[in-house]
Design an enzyme around this catalytic site. Structure first.
Site, PDB file in Angstrom:
ATOM      1  N   ASP A   4      -7.744  13.963 -10.189  1.00 37.07           N
ATOM      2  CA  ASP A   4      -7.005  12.758  -9.844  1.00 37.07           C
ATOM      3  C   ASP A   4      -6.578  12.918  -8.378  1.00 37.07           C
ATOM      4  O   ASP A   4      -6.395  14.033  -7.914  1.00 37.07           O
ATOM      5  CB  ASP A   4      -5.791  12.670 -10.783  1.00 37.07           C
ATOM      6  CG  ASP A   4      -4.726  11.729 -10.270  1.00 37.07           C
ATOM      7  OD1 ASP A   4      -5.010  10.523 -10.219  1.00 37.07           O
ATOM      8  OD2 ASP A   4      -3.617  12.191  -9.941  1.00 37.07           O
ATOM      9  N   ASP A 205      -2.886   9.581 -16.445  1.00 35.15           N
ATOM     10  CA  ASP A 205      -3.973  10.558 -16.549  1.00 35.15           C
ATOM     11  C   ASP A 205      -4.088  11.120 -17.969  1.00 35.15           C
ATOM     12  O   ASP A 205      -5.100  11.737 -18.318  1.00 35.15           O
ATOM     13  CB  ASP A 205      -3.743  11.746 -15.592  1.00 35.15           C
ATOM     14  CG  ASP A 205      -3.767  11.320 -14.130  1.00 35.15           C
ATOM     15  OD1 ASP A 205      -4.584  10.437 -13.806  1.00 35.15           O
ATOM     16  OD2 ASP A 205      -2.979  11.856 -13.343  1.00 35.15           O
TER      17      ASP A 205
HETATM   18  P1  ADP Z   1      -3.136   6.090  -8.450  1.00 32.02           P
HETATM   19  O1  ADP Z   1      -4.278   6.408  -9.357  1.00 32.02           O
HETATM   20  O2  ADP Z   1      -3.552   6.188  -6.998  1.00 32.02           O
HETATM   21  O3  ADP Z   1      -1.900   6.884  -8.754  1.00 32.02           O
HETATM   22  P2  ADP Z   1      -2.109   3.443  -9.514  1.00 32.02           P
HETATM   23  O4  ADP Z   1      -3.010   3.058 -10.616  1.00 32.02           O
HETATM   24  O5  ADP Z   1      -0.694   3.772  -9.825  1.00 32.02           O
HETATM   25  O6  ADP Z   1      -2.791   4.530  -8.573  1.00 32.02           O
HETATM   26  O7  ADP Z   1      -2.091   2.238  -8.467  1.00 32.02           O
HETATM   27  C1  ADP Z   1      -3.290   1.779  -7.909  1.00 32.02           C
HETATM   28  C2  ADP Z   1      -3.019   0.978  -6.671  1.00 32.02           C
HETATM   29  O8  ADP Z   1      -2.230  -0.198  -6.989  1.00 32.02           O
HETATM   30  C3  ADP Z   1      -2.219   1.688  -5.616  1.00 32.02           C
HETATM   31  O9  ADP Z   1      -3.039   2.473  -4.783  1.00 32.02           O
HETATM   32  C4  ADP Z   1      -1.562   0.540  -4.863  1.00 32.02           C
HETATM   33  O10 ADP Z   1      -2.461   0.014  -3.929  1.00 32.02           O
HETATM   34  C5  ADP Z   1      -1.316  -0.494  -5.932  1.00 32.02           C
HETATM   35  N1  ADP Z   1       0.066  -0.437  -6.460  1.00 32.02           N
HETATM   36  C6  ADP Z   1       0.439  -0.118  -7.714  1.00 32.02           C
HETATM   37  N2  ADP Z   1       1.776  -0.202  -7.869  1.00 32.02           N
HETATM   38  C7  ADP Z   1       2.280  -0.587  -6.677  1.00 32.02           C
HETATM   39  C8  ADP Z   1       3.604  -0.847  -6.180  1.00 32.02           C
HETATM   40  N3  ADP Z   1       4.701  -0.752  -6.933  1.00 32.02           N
HETATM   41  N4  ADP Z   1       3.723  -1.222  -4.889  1.00 32.02           N
HETATM   42  C9  ADP Z   1       2.643  -1.337  -4.108  1.00 32.02           C
HETATM   43  N5  ADP Z   1       1.380  -1.094  -4.503  1.00 32.02           N
HETATM   44  C10 ADP Z   1       1.180  -0.737  -5.770  1.00 32.02           C
HETATM   45 MG    MG Z   2      -1.686  10.855  -9.930  1.00 31.27          MG
END
Ligand code: ADP
Ligand code: MG
Length: 314
Positions: A4, A205
């Site tokens: 991840d 995850d």
């Molecule tokens: P990761 O696998 O990178 O941890 P997430 O699934 O949590 O990612 O989020 C994917 C994408 O959605 C982030 O990279 C961001 O662009 C957007 N995103 C999600 N939650 C937020 C938030 N609270 N504020 C801004 N962007 C967000």
């Molecule tokens: Mg992570």
């Protein structure tokens, strides 16, 4: 081995490094609108934005809702407001106010780009950087050297992910994966006949960690990840994956050796004791003593495991 990105290969401590306002808007407009929404969020990106806008008067936001893997929505001074990635903006048909090139430049630098919009129009962009863990690149290189294919899995934007993948030497980058699809990515690789390891830290995850043949959780990650995984990396160091693979390989080798020792020894000694080669034979007392011999050899060989030279293991 699938890693991840956020919180596993990177520290998971994102920081705002740049704010770009759309024409007619100020940086303060962008930050106060974003802060008003993100105070209702638990996302690491939200923390970064709140940290940067400390001391500013956040614009109040009502009816905050998360949009999985994309961002969030709320209402701000009567208008619909959005924070999140490009996919969210496209899905909601937000006018990007000519800021596409700026967003691409930020993403090309490995930054996560948070779009901030209200009333169907982009107010600005917030570029957020998350430093990679110091041992991430070495862990990827060491696994590849051992013949293990390495992939990176993330919900983040493709350009951002590819840049970080390049920095770490990961060629297989699975980007823009929604949280619910992480386990499916593992399944897809398993369907190709591969044995899949998954290293992760977050709540989203957990299903992938369970689905993988071996799940590794980052020790500093969420409890759910640790409960779903087979191995917990206590120091949160990705290089310990290399140590775990190395230790598993020497252990398996010992098991194979010992199987041969135990079987071979008995195959030779048993006929002697049974008198197959009479008059060459072993007395029953000697045979009883010799019987323990195979156990001794196997135990001694197993103890030699301590001397095995496993990279990353002290
Ligand atoms: P990761 O696998 O990178 O941890 P997430 O699934 O949590 O990612 O989020 C994917 C994408 O959605 C982030 O990279 C961001 O662009 C957007 N995103 C999600 N939650 C937020 C938030 N609270 N504020 C801004 N962007 C967000
Ligand atoms: Mg992570």
């Amino acid at each position: 081995m699938i890693f991840d990105k956020t919180g596993t290969l990177t520290l998971g401590k994102p920081e705002v490094v740049e704010v770009a306002a759309a024409p007619g808007r100020s940086e303060a407009d962008v930050l106060t609108l974003a802060a008003g929404m993100e105070q209702h969020s638990e996302h690491p990106l939200a923390h970064a934005i709140l940290e940067r806008s400390k001391g500013m008067q956040a614009l109040p936001a009502e009816g905050f809702t998360n949009i999985d893997g994309m961002g969030a929505r709320a209402r701000s001074e009567g208008e619909p407001a959005l924070v999140g990635n490009r996919r969210l903006m496209d899905a909601e048909r937000v006018d990007l106010a000519g800021m596409e090139a700026t967003a691409e430049r930020m993403a090309g630098g490995g930054r996560t780009v948070v779009h901030v919009a209200r009333g169907g129009k982009l107010w600005g962009l917030i570029a957020i950087a998350d430093a990679v863990r110091p041992t991430s690149a070495a862990a990827v290189a060491a696994l590849k050297k051992r013949g293990v294919d390495v992939a990176m899995l993330t919900g983040d934007n493709r350009a951002t992910a590819e840049r970080i993948g390049r920095e770490l030497g990961v060629t297989m980058v699975l980007a823009e994966v929604l949280p619910g699809q992480k386990a499916d990515q593992v399944k897809a690789l398993q369907a190709q006949g591969k044995k899949v390891g998954m290293v992760g830290d977050g709540i989203n995850d957990a299903p992938a960690l369970t689905q993988a043949d071996v799940g590794f959780a980052i020790g500093a990650g969420t409890d759910v990840a640790m409960e779903s995984a087979d191995v917990v990396l206590m120091k949160s160091d990705p290089f310990d994956v290399v140590a775990a693979v190395g230790l598993s390989r020497v252990t398996l080798r010992k098991m194979h050796q010992n199987l041969w020792w135990a079987v071979g020894y008995n195959v030779v000694a048993f006929p002697f004791a049974a008198g197959v080669f009479y008059p060459l034979t072993i007395s029953p007392e000697m045979a009883a003593l010799a019987m323990s011999g195979s156990s001794l050899i196997v135990a001694a060989n197993a103890l030699l495991l301590k001397r095995a030279n496993v990279e990353g293991l002290k």
